[in-house]
Design an enzyme around this catalytic site. Structure first.
Site, PDB file in Angstrom:
ATOM      1  N   GLY A   1      24.283 -26.801 -44.622  1.00 31.72           N
ATOM      2  CA  GLY A   1      23.443 -25.631 -44.851  1.00 31.72           C
ATOM      3  C   GLY A   1      23.211 -25.370 -46.321  1.00 31.72           C
ATOM      4  N   GLY A   2      24.081 -25.939 -47.178  1.00 28.79           N
ATOM      5  CA  GLY A   2      23.886 -25.802 -48.610  1.00 28.79           C
ATOM      6  C   GLY A   2      23.969 -24.361 -49.093  1.00 28.79           C
TER       7      GLY A   2
ATOM      8  CB  CYS B   1      19.465 -22.291 -48.099  1.00 29.80           C
ATOM      9  SG  CYS B   1      18.302 -21.325 -47.115  1.00 29.80           S
TER      10      CYS B   1
ATOM     11  CE  LYS C   1      15.803 -13.610 -48.169  1.00 29.48           C
ATOM     12  NZ  LYS C   1      16.855 -14.041 -49.087  1.00 29.48           N
TER      13      LYS C   1
ATOM     14  CB  ALA D   1      12.897 -14.467 -55.702  1.00 30.84           C
ATOM     15  CB  ILE D   2      18.011 -14.776 -57.264  1.00 28.37           C
ATOM     16  CG1 ILE D   2      17.767 -16.006 -56.388  1.00 28.37           C
ATOM     17  CG2 ILE D   2      19.494 -14.401 -57.242  1.00 28.37           C
ATOM     18  CD1 ILE D   2      18.438 -17.272 -56.901  1.00 28.37           C
TER      19      ILE D   2
ATOM     20  CD  GLU E   1      12.014 -12.132 -66.573  1.00 34.21           C
ATOM     21  OE1 GLU E   1      11.518 -13.074 -67.221  1.00 34.21           O
ATOM     22  OE2 GLU E   1      12.914 -12.279 -65.715  1.00 34.21           O
TER      23      GLU E   1
ATOM     24  CB  ALA F   1      15.305 -23.170 -48.282  1.00 33.90           C
TER      25      ALA F   1
ATOM     26  CG  HIS G   1      -6.931  -1.716 -34.144  1.00 33.75           C
ATOM     27  ND1 HIS G   1      -6.758  -1.339 -35.439  1.00 33.75           N
ATOM     28  CD2 HIS G   1      -7.003  -0.578 -33.402  1.00 33.75           C
ATOM     29  CE1 HIS G   1      -6.743  -0.013 -35.513  1.00 33.75           C
ATOM     30  NE2 HIS G   1      -6.883   0.470 -34.276  1.00 33.75           N
TER      31      HIS G   1
END
Length: 467
Positions: A39-40, A42, A51, A185-186, A205, A321, A446
């Protein structure tokens, strides 16, 4: 005697294990080697467990700040930080076990250990102590060793006070103050998570905006939202040093031609990644390295050494990923002699899972102009969406960019609820070279948030109904 395989894969992350499964499906005698659970980063320390954390924050934020909007009264609201962390780890454990089962189901051998290439056809396996345990022979070897945090001497990570995303997922207690260095993102996801739970967060940043790869309007909209949450943001800021002072970490940085200092309980370094290229015998075999990553032919993913391939983060950006998985499948199918279309790196979705979510694909408005396109831009705010109104998610918008000459969609940028799900529609549309007209004429259900895509396309051509 060494066991022989047709394909050996070094690294079991989203590139490696997916390549292994596809190889098994195509009948290759395959082995995947990794010293950790499959799975590494990720599945173990990135995409999936984060998540889980972000969903916890979203639920808590909704109840705390918006429950009364839905006619729900809540008193005595609190959270259990340890349980939030445990839920995340439990989910990671379950997912990685499922991956191990899938590998076994597809008749792929699994070796746990550290692999090192001793020739272009041999991998020696070592245990935790550095003792050689076995060797395997393979016709083809695929390097899928991933990437790690880029270490900067002025930001000395000690994993206690100055931490990485890994430590940020398993803290024993909620920090009162957190400085996030790096607003990709992280960094942004952790800034959101900890801010919602009550941590005072500061983001630093070096680029002009947070999420600097995104369209400027999206980045500015998210920055506005974050500042409303109380997150302090310093853009165009260069960190000079981070140093532990007692129980605090002091960060010194340049901003607006002034030297400034901020301090916090924890500092999260999220300044980017570099490929895991050391210690695998690549240099000894003459595998070409470029800017800290393995250089490959992007049609076959073969290196300059015949029979050795590389995929995923170890070959450089985009460090995603889903890109690693696509490259793994493509590489195996090429080895099999199939004829898959080369991966279109201009059609890769990028997602950030804070709230509001951010998702994009293709060119930004600035990049489209820089590339010489005459463009049409269409936008539709969720404020004008009936579904967004009904579910209480009115913040954000959809922005689409079209080639004015032929009408082809060049890029899509979404900030708002479920943006990371909605972007898939544009991915399919873009891969089929869809035009603004084809999106406008595709009837969307809709009420849905995805109607906003149709409305944004219509807005680019002066045909929007609801704005």
């Amino acid at each position: 005697m060494s066991k022989s395989y047709e394909i050996a894969i070094l690294g079991g992350g989203p590139g490696g294990y997916v390549a292994a499964i596809r190889a098994g499906q195509l009948g290759f005698n395959t082995v995947v080697i990794d010293h950790q659970r499959l799975g590494g980063i990720c599945l173990n320390w990135g995409c999936i467990p984060t998540k889980s954390l972000l969903k916890n924050a979203e639920i808590f934020d909704t109840i705390k700040n918006h429950s009364f909007d839905f006619g729900i009264k809540v008193t005595g609201l609190e959270f259990d930080f340890a349980k939030i962390i445990k839920r995340s780890r439990d989910i990671s454990d379950r997912i990685t076990k499922n991956v191990e089962m899938l590998v076994k189901k597809n008749k792929v051998d699994r070796i746990k250990g550290y692999g090192k290439l001793s020739s272009k056809n041999q991998i020696d396996i070592y245990d935790e102590s550095g003792k050689k345990t076995e060797s395997i022979i393979a016709d083809k070897i695929i390097i899928a060793t991933g990437a790690r945090l880029k270490m900067i001497p002025t930001i000395p990570v000690d994993k206690k006070n100055i931490i990485t995303s890994t430590e940020a997922m398993i803290l024993d207690e909620l920090p009162k103050e957190l400085i996030v260095i790096g607003a990709g993102a992280i960094g942004i996801e952790f800034a959101y998570f900890y801010s919602v739970l009550g941590t005072k967060v500061t983001v630093i940043e070096m680029m002009d905006t947070i999420l600097p790869v995104e369209d400027i309007e999206i980045s500015e909209a998210l920055a506005k939202n974050f500042r409303k949450r109380g997150i302090e943001i310093f853009n165009s800021a260069m960190v000079e040093k981070a140093e532990v002072k007692g129980k605090k970490v002091k960060v010194t940085f340049k901003h607006d031609d002034q030297t400034k200092e901020v301090s916090a309980d924890k500092v999260l370094s999220a300044v980017g990644v570099t490929g895991n290229i050391e210690g695998f015998g690549l240099e000894e075999l003459g595998v070409e390295i470029f800017k800290g990553h393995i250089k490959v032919d992007k049609s076959t993913y073969e290196t300059n050494v015949k029979g050795i391939y590389a995929i995923g983060d170890v070959i450089g950006p985009p460090w995603l990923a889903h890109v690693a998985s696509a490259e793994g499948i493509h590489c195996i199918e090429k080895i099999k002699g199939l004829h898959p279309h080369d991966i279109n790196y201009d059609n890769i979705p990028g997602c950030t899972y804070c709230q509001p979510q951010v998702a994009s694909i293709g060119l930004t408005e600035a990049k489209a102009k820089e590339n010489g396109y005459e463009i049409k831009v269409g936008k539709f705010p969720f404020m004008a969406s009936g579904k967004a109104f009904a579910i209480g998610e009115r913040e954000g918008f959809v922005k689409l960019i079209f080639d004015a000459k032929y009408g082809e969609i060049l890029g899509a940028h979404i900030i708002g609820s479920e943006a990371t799900e909605m972007i898939a529609e544009i991915g399919i549309a873009k891969s089929l070279e869809a035009t603004g007209e084809s999106i406008i004429k595709t009837i969307h259900a809709h009420p849905t948030l995805s109607e906003s895509v149709m409305e944004a396309a219509a807005n680019a051509y002066g045909e929007a109904i609801h704005i």
